[in-house]
Design a protein around this motif. Structure first.
Motif, PDB file in Angstrom:
ATOM      1  N   GLU A 105     -17.584 -31.605 -36.716  1.00 50.94           N
ATOM      2  CA  GLU A 105     -18.232 -31.318 -38.000  1.00 50.94           C
ATOM      3  C   GLU A 105     -17.214 -31.403 -39.146  1.00 50.94           C
ATOM      4  O   GLU A 105     -17.510 -31.962 -40.203  1.00 50.94           O
ATOM      5  N   GLY A 150     -16.369 -34.874 -40.189  1.00 54.92           N
ATOM      6  CA  GLY A 150     -17.505 -35.642 -40.686  1.00 54.92           C
ATOM      7  C   GLY A 150     -18.191 -36.519 -39.661  1.00 54.92           C
ATOM      8  O   GLY A 150     -19.068 -37.313 -40.008  1.00 54.92           O
ATOM      9  N   GLU A 157     -23.111 -33.717 -38.392  1.00 53.85           N
ATOM     10  CA  GLU A 157     -23.496 -32.581 -39.221  1.00 53.85           C
ATOM     11  C   GLU A 157     -23.762 -31.397 -38.305  1.00 53.85           C
ATOM     12  O   GLU A 157     -24.171 -31.571 -37.146  1.00 53.85           O
ATOM     13  N   HIS A 158     -23.565 -30.197 -38.833  1.00 60.96           N
ATOM     14  CA  HIS A 158     -23.819 -28.983 -38.058  1.00 60.96           C
ATOM     15  C   HIS A 158     -25.265 -28.974 -37.553  1.00 60.96           C
ATOM     16  O   HIS A 158     -26.204 -29.182 -38.324  1.00 60.96           O
ATOM     17  N   ALA A 165     -26.802 -31.119 -35.680  1.00 62.10           N
ATOM     18  CA  ALA A 165     -27.459 -32.425 -35.613  1.00 62.10           C
ATOM     19  C   ALA A 165     -27.620 -32.953 -34.189  1.00 62.10           C
ATOM     20  O   ALA A 165     -28.383 -33.879 -33.953  1.00 62.10           O
ATOM     21  N   ASP A 172     -27.748 -37.099 -34.270  1.00 64.17           N
ATOM     22  CA  ASP A 172     -27.520 -37.366 -35.694  1.00 64.17           C
ATOM     23  C   ASP A 172     -28.679 -36.898 -36.561  1.00 64.17           C
ATOM     24  O   ASP A 172     -29.044 -37.544 -37.546  1.00 64.17           O
TER      25      ASP A 172
END
Length: 129
Positions: A53, A56, A59-60, A62, A78
């Motif tokens: 995370e 990058g 995403e948290h 995801a 994702d």
């Protein structure tokens, strides 16, 4: 003597039915539970979800697995949720989504899905949310 045979047959039928219902219900151990990415292991390195995370890569929240009733699952990659199915036999989990089959191991509050062998092996560890 005849009553003993009847009793034995009845007990055998009850035992078979109990095993059948236990086998059918094994997937329900996961029903209603969600597992989120904990870490990934590849090329001998383990990378935590928080590191992925931070840099990058994801995403948290995801990447997760969510198990529904009747062997249905949501597989999110994702942030894109896809419907699939699952079966659980003991600790052995099989997920099928988007035509792909993934094998994993359920151990308490973690699920580990592994693909490939040797230097190309990748393991993804999910923990119960």
């Amino acid at each position: 003597m005849k009553s003993m045979k009847k009793l034995s047959c009845l007990l055998a039928v009850i035992l078979v039915m109990a095993m059948a219902f236990t086998a059918c219900g094994s997937s329900d151990k996961l029903a209603g539970k969600k597992f989120v990415l904990d870490s990934m292991k590849m090329a001998g390195m383990t990378i935590s979800a928080s590191d992925l995370e931070l840099n990058g890569s994801i995403e948290h929240g995801a990447l997760y697995l969510e198990f529904k009733k009747d062997g249905k699952a949501i597989i999110s990659v994702d942030g894109e949720a896809n419907e699939g199915t699952y079966t659980l036999s003991g600790k052995n989990l099989t997920l099928i989504g988007d035509g792909e089959e993934m094998k994993g191991i359920v151990d308490g509050n973690t699920i580990t899905i592994s693909e490939g062998e040797g230097d190309e092996a990748v393991s993804i560890v999910f923990k119960k949310d």
